[in-house]
Design an enzyme around this catalytic site. Structure first.
Site, PDB file in Angstrom:
ATOM      1  N   ILE A 181       0.894  -1.166   0.000  1.00 32.58           N
ATOM      2  CA  ILE A 181       0.000   0.000   0.000  1.00 32.58           C
ATOM      3  C   ILE A 181       0.928   1.211   0.000  1.00 32.58           C
ATOM      4  O   ILE A 181       1.929   1.244   0.728  1.00 32.58           O
ATOM      5  CB  ILE A 181      -0.945  -0.003   1.232  1.00 32.58           C
ATOM      6  CG1 ILE A 181      -1.873   1.222   1.237  1.00 32.58           C
ATOM      7  CG2 ILE A 181      -0.193  -0.080   2.549  1.00 32.58           C
ATOM      8  CD1 ILE A 181      -2.980   1.161   2.320  1.00 32.58           C
ATOM      9  N   SER A 182       0.651   2.185  -0.864  1.00 40.11           N
ATOM     10  CA  SER A 182       1.545   3.343  -0.998  1.00 40.11           C
ATOM     11  C   SER A 182       1.584   4.155   0.290  1.00 40.11           C
ATOM     12  O   SER A 182       0.623   4.161   1.064  1.00 40.11           O
ATOM     13  CB  SER A 182       1.058   4.243  -2.141  1.00 40.11           C
ATOM     14  OG  SER A 182       1.023   3.536  -3.355  1.00 40.11           O
TER      15      SER A 182
END
Ligand code: SAH
Length: 204
Positions: free
Chosen positions: A50-51
């Site tokens: 997940i960024s």
């Protein structure tokens, strides 16, 4: 988390509001929930992440720079767990989000069910081809970086539209690239050094 991002310079009111609405802990495994509001990328399975919230904020701010209201159609390449798609849904009329790994495409569907976002369309496929049926896009955003920008992305950008994506520059580093389609043609700028997972072709 959002207050910290604001202290670091996040100023776009729409992006702030969108990030306040989307609870990041709903996108990570229960063992990682305590880290969900830290400014760090976290594993989401299948070797993907997940960024970082600051990177999601930065890219959204670039995508919607100088635009206050909700924008038209946006294409996201690399759904992952669906976090950024949820943020974009509050800033766009329609979000088409494509993922090449079936396991993550399905995980994103599960994660997003809770939010009931009727304008997010999750697609399973190779985002390097873009998604012709939704084109042209007011915005295109990629969460995975390749050597160069795939031509379909540029072709599917509307007049006045903007693309924000990581790409490798001449010195071998990955940078955020912003491309605007203007009446005079494509205008591109190379910005921050970033560190995204690789953009890969085909599906798995
Ligand atoms: N948007 C996510 C980030 C996911 S990481 C978030 O909200 O945090 C980037 C994702 O891009 C990975 O899931 C990876 O599988 C996907 N990806 C890489 N190449 C792709 C391609 N050609 N088409 C679609 N997805 C791709």
């Amino acid at each position: 988390m959002v207050r910290r991002l604001q202290a670091q310079g996040l100023a776009h009111a729409g992006v702030v509001a969108a990030m306040l609405k989307v609870e990041r802990h709903r996108f990570v495994d229960s063992a990682l929930v305590s880290q969900a509001y830290e400014d760090t990328s976290l594993p989401i399975g299948l070797g993907q992440t997940i960024s970082k919230p600051s990177v999601v904020a930065r890219m959204a701010e670039l995508l919607f720079e100088g635009r206050d209201g909700t924008q038209g159609r946006v294409l996201e390449v690399g759904t992952g767990c669906g976090y950024q798609a949820a943020v974009l849904s509050h800033l766009s009329r329609e979000v088409y989000s494509m993922e090449r790994l079936r396991g993550l495409h399905e995980k994103a569907r599960e994660n997003l069910r809770w939010f009931r976002l009727s304008n997010v369309h999750l697609l399973f496929g190779d985002g390097m081809q873009g998604f012709e049926r939704g084109a042209p896009y007011a915005g295109i955003i990629a969460a995975a970086g390749g050597e160069s920008l795939p031509q379909p992305w540029l072709d599917q950008l509307a007049m006045g539209g903007r693309l924000v994506a990581p790409a490798r520059s001449a010195n071998g580093q990955q940078h955020l690239v912003v491309v605007d389609r203007t009446p005079q043609g494509l205008v591109s700028r190379t910005l921050d050094v970033v560190n995204f997972v690789p953009l890969k072709s085909g599906t798995a």
